[in-house]
Write a protein that holds these residues in place. Sequence first.
Motif, PDB file in Angstrom:
ATOM      1  N   LEU A 112      -2.823  -2.179   0.954  1.00 38.66           N
ATOM      2  CA  LEU A 112      -1.947  -1.016   0.860  1.00 38.66           C
ATOM      3  C   LEU A 112      -0.758  -1.177   1.798  1.00 38.66           C
ATOM      4  CD1 LEU A 112      -1.439   1.851  -0.239  1.00 38.66           C
ATOM      5  CD2 LEU A 112      -2.774   2.710   1.696  1.00 38.66           C
ATOM      6  N   ARG A 113      -0.994  -1.714   2.987  1.00 38.41           N
ATOM      7  CA  ARG A 113       0.094  -1.903   3.945  1.00 38.41           C
ATOM      8  C   ARG A 113       1.143  -2.875   3.390  1.00 38.41           C
ATOM      9  NH1 ARG A 113       1.094  -0.837   9.051  1.00 38.41           N
ATOM     10  NH2 ARG A 113      -0.969   0.079   9.301  1.00 38.41           N
ATOM     11  N   ALA A 114       0.690  -3.977   2.772  1.00 37.58           N
ATOM     12  CA  ALA A 114       1.634  -4.942   2.209  1.00 37.58           C
ATOM     13  C   ALA A 114       2.460  -4.313   1.091  1.00 37.58           C
ATOM     14  CB  ALA A 114       0.882  -6.166   1.688  1.00 37.58           C
ATOM     15  N   LEU A 115       1.820  -3.513   0.261  1.00 31.63           N
ATOM     16  CA  LEU A 115       2.537  -2.828  -0.815  1.00 31.63           C
ATOM     17  C   LEU A 115       3.572  -1.874  -0.237  1.00 31.63           C
ATOM     18  CD1 LEU A 115       2.951  -2.020  -3.775  1.00 31.63           C
ATOM     19  CD2 LEU A 115       1.030  -0.423  -3.515  1.00 31.63           C
ATOM     20  N   ALA A 116       3.175  -1.105   0.785  1.00 27.29           N
ATOM     21  CA  ALA A 116       4.103  -0.163   1.400  1.00 27.29           C
ATOM     22  C   ALA A 116       5.299  -0.880   2.013  1.00 27.29           C
ATOM     23  CB  ALA A 116       3.359   0.665   2.454  1.00 27.29           C
ATOM     24  N   GLU A 117       5.048  -2.022   2.661  1.00 28.70           N
ATOM     25  CA  GLU A 117       6.140  -2.772   3.279  1.00 28.70           C
ATOM     26  C   GLU A 117       7.116  -3.268   2.230  1.00 28.70           C
ATOM     27  OE1 GLU A 117       4.270  -5.801   5.571  1.00 28.70           O
ATOM     28  OE2 GLU A 117       3.799  -4.470   7.268  1.00 28.70           O
ATOM     29  N   ARG A 118       6.607  -3.738   1.102  1.00 28.58           N
ATOM     30  CA  ARG A 118       7.491  -4.206   0.034  1.00 28.58           C
ATOM     31  C   ARG A 118       8.353  -3.063  -0.506  1.00 28.58           C
ATOM     32  NH1 ARG A 118       4.652  -7.907  -4.424  1.00 28.58           N
ATOM     33  NH2 ARG A 118       6.813  -7.875  -5.147  1.00 28.58           N
ATOM     34  N   ALA A 119       7.786  -1.861  -0.532  1.00 23.89           N
ATOM     35  CA  ALA A 119       8.518  -0.711  -1.048  1.00 23.89           C
ATOM     36  C   ALA A 119       9.405  -0.063   0.006  1.00 23.89           C
ATOM     37  CB  ALA A 119       7.541   0.318  -1.598  1.00 23.89           C
ATOM     38  N   GLY A 120       9.233  -0.466   1.274  1.00 27.97           N
ATOM     39  CA  GLY A 120      10.027   0.121   2.345  1.00 27.97           C
ATOM     40  C   GLY A 120       9.604   1.529   2.706  1.00 27.97           C
ATOM     41  N   VAL A 121       8.296   1.826   2.555  1.00 27.40           N
ATOM     42  CA  VAL A 121       7.778   3.153   2.885  1.00 27.40           C
ATOM     43  C   VAL A 121       6.579   2.997   3.807  1.00 27.40           C
ATOM     44  CG1 VAL A 121       8.554   4.083   0.670  1.00 27.40           C
ATOM     45  CG2 VAL A 121       6.203   3.249   0.894  1.00 27.40           C
TER      46      VAL A 121
ATOM     47  N   PRO B  75       2.484   3.480   4.802  1.00 26.66           N
ATOM     48  CA  PRO B  75       1.229   3.469   4.043  1.00 26.66           C
ATOM     49  C   PRO B  75       0.790   4.854   3.570  1.00 26.66           C
ATOM     50  CG  PRO B  75       1.084   1.926   5.862  1.00 26.66           C
ATOM     51  CD  PRO B  75       2.375   2.675   6.045  1.00 26.66           C
ATOM     52  N   PRO B  76       0.925   5.912   4.388  1.00 23.10           N
ATOM     53  CA  PRO B  76       0.538   7.233   3.870  1.00 23.10           C
ATOM     54  C   PRO B  76       1.349   7.658   2.645  1.00 23.10           C
ATOM     55  CG  PRO B  76       0.645   7.289   6.264  1.00 23.10           C
ATOM     56  CD  PRO B  76       1.211   5.974   5.845  1.00 23.10           C
ATOM     57  N   THR B  77       2.641   7.306   2.618  1.00 20.93           N
ATOM     58  CA  THR B  77       3.458   7.635   1.446  1.00 20.93           C
ATOM     59  C   THR B  77       2.933   6.909   0.217  1.00 20.93           C
ATOM     60  OG1 THR B  77       5.452   8.047   2.740  1.00 20.93           O
ATOM     61  CG2 THR B  77       5.765   7.471   0.427  1.00 20.93           C
ATOM     62  N   ALA B  78       2.616   5.625   0.377  1.00 20.99           N
ATOM     63  CA  ALA B  78       2.063   4.866  -0.748  1.00 20.99           C
ATOM     64  C   ALA B  78       0.731   5.446  -1.187  1.00 20.99           C
ATOM     65  CB  ALA B  78       1.911   3.398  -0.357  1.00 20.99           C
ATOM     66  N   SER B  79      -0.093   5.833  -0.234  1.00 17.37           N
ATOM     67  CA  SER B  79      -1.410   6.378  -0.551  1.00 17.37           C
ATOM     68  C   SER B  79      -1.306   7.670  -1.347  1.00 17.37           C
ATOM     69  CB  SER B  79      -2.194   6.610   0.747  1.00 17.37           C
ATOM     70  OG  SER B  79      -3.490   7.083   0.469  1.00 17.37           O
ATOM     71  N   ARG B  80      -0.313   8.504  -1.027  1.00 15.25           N
ATOM     72  CA  ARG B  80      -0.162   9.767  -1.747  1.00 15.25           C
ATOM     73  C   ARG B  80       0.106   9.558  -3.236  1.00 15.25           C
ATOM     74  NH1 ARG B  80       2.288  11.498   3.114  1.00 15.25           N
ATOM     75  NH2 ARG B  80       4.384  10.904   2.411  1.00 15.25           N
ATOM     76  N   LEU B  81       0.769   8.444  -3.567  1.00 10.55           N
ATOM     77  CA  LEU B  81       1.023   8.161  -4.980  1.00 10.55           C
ATOM     78  C   LEU B  81      -0.278   8.057  -5.758  1.00 10.55           C
ATOM     79  CD1 LEU B  81       2.772   7.221  -7.422  1.00 10.55           C
ATOM     80  CD2 LEU B  81       2.529   4.898  -6.526  1.00 10.55           C
ATOM     81  N   PHE B  82      -1.255   7.333  -5.218  1.00 11.84           N
ATOM     82  CA  PHE B  82      -2.495   7.109  -5.961  1.00 11.84           C
ATOM     83  C   PHE B  82      -3.347   8.368  -6.028  1.00 11.84           C
ATOM     84  CE2 PHE B  82      -1.101   3.149  -3.910  1.00 11.84           C
ATOM     85  CZ  PHE B  82      -0.664   2.520  -5.059  1.00 11.84           C
ATOM     86  N   ASP B  83      -3.252   9.194  -4.992  1.00  9.16           N
ATOM     87  CA  ASP B  83      -3.906  10.501  -5.064  1.00  9.16           C
ATOM     88  C   ASP B  83      -3.278  11.335  -6.170  1.00  9.16           C
ATOM     89  OD1 ASP B  83      -5.451   9.754  -2.902  1.00  9.16           O
ATOM     90  OD2 ASP B  83      -4.186  10.763  -1.423  1.00  9.16           O
ATOM     91  N   ARG B  84      -1.948  11.296  -6.246  1.00  5.60           N
ATOM     92  CA  ARG B  84      -1.229  12.076  -7.261  1.00  5.60           C
ATOM     93  C   ARG B  84      -1.598  11.615  -8.664  1.00  5.60           C
ATOM     94  NH1 ARG B  84       3.458  14.831  -6.355  1.00  5.60           N
ATOM     95  NH2 ARG B  84       3.906  13.608  -4.475  1.00  5.60           N
ATOM     96  N   LEU B  85      -1.830  10.324  -8.827  1.00  6.78           N
ATOM     97  CA  LEU B  85      -2.167   9.772 -10.139  1.00  6.78           C
ATOM     98  C   LEU B  85      -3.615  10.021 -10.541  1.00  6.78           C
ATOM     99  CD1 LEU B  85      -0.296   6.338  -9.898  1.00  6.78           C
ATOM    100  CD2 LEU B  85       0.363   8.309 -11.281  1.00  6.78           C
ATOM    101  N   GLY B  86      -4.389  10.584  -9.623  1.00  8.01           N
ATOM    102  CA  GLY B  86      -5.765  10.932  -9.952  1.00  8.01           C
ATOM    103  C   GLY B  86      -6.806   9.891  -9.595  1.00  8.01           C
ATOM    104  N   TYR B  87      -6.414   8.893  -8.808  1.00  9.11           N
ATOM    105  CA  TYR B  87      -7.374   7.883  -8.365  1.00  9.11           C
ATOM    106  C   TYR B  87      -8.036   8.317  -7.059  1.00  9.11           C
ATOM    107  CZ  TYR B  87      -5.217   4.820 -11.790  1.00  9.11           C
ATOM    108  OH  TYR B  87      -4.756   4.283 -12.959  1.00  9.11           O
TER     109      TYR B  87
END
Length: 275
Positions: free
Chosen positions: A40-49, A51-63
């Motif tokens: 998750l950290r690597a994904l967040a770094e690639r997106a420039g955000v 980790p909590p911001t990235a994590s909220r996306l997957f919660d929003r999507l229902g995972y």
Amino acid sequence: MESDAIVARLSAVYAELPPGERAVVRVLLDDHPFAALGSLRALAERAGVSPPTASRLFDRLGYAGFADFQTAVRDGARDRSRLLEYVTRPEDEPPGELGEAAEELRAGLDGTLAAVPAQLCHRAAGVLAEARTVWALGGPLSELAADYLIRQLAGLRPGAHRVPEPAHARARTVLDLGAADLVVAYDFRRYSPATARFVRAARGRGARLILVTDTWGSPLAAEAELLIALPREAAGPIAPLTHEIAVTELLLVATAARLAPADRLADLDALTQSL
């Protein structure tokens, strides 16, 4: 959820998301499924955000968190794996042996080389030699061919670069492009949206395009000044980078013949030994 369904879901919700979560979705779509398979950290770094911001996306999507999303992506990707298809054939059709795979690769390589006639190769070499700058990029696997092109071309001539990954760096690159510059794009099914966006922006600035692709119909085919389309037979039991590298080798040899870079290569060797 199948891989295509995940892509469709991400695309459908994109416009409704906050900017940070949209940045995560862009990375996931641009490099699907590979961007989802790291941390998750690597994904967040690639997106420039964060980790909590990235994590909220997957919660929003229902995972049930990022791990649950990764499981869905892996299941979808596994279903589409060409290698898996090759080794899990019907009971009356035994899995491929090494010799069979070698024959497929050999036949594919022959077809690939035949798809690049000398005239096309020399035309591409002329553009590679004469352009003010050369920028190369590819998708999740074909980026390795793009990297190889630039590593070797930089020894033959100045001004050879890989297209950077971050959007802000790509924007600065496109800003300075013009009709004297060249983009070499490697684009194979499943075609990369990130590659398409960069190429179209570069073409909008007047840059020339050499496209190395397949015969299924890259969406960038109409943009190319020179189109090198590898035949379907070039597909072996897995997506064979060998064929992309082979075509790249032909282009490099033809370009070297035009540039006569002996002095530059000698200087490069001397510098390499001294540094």
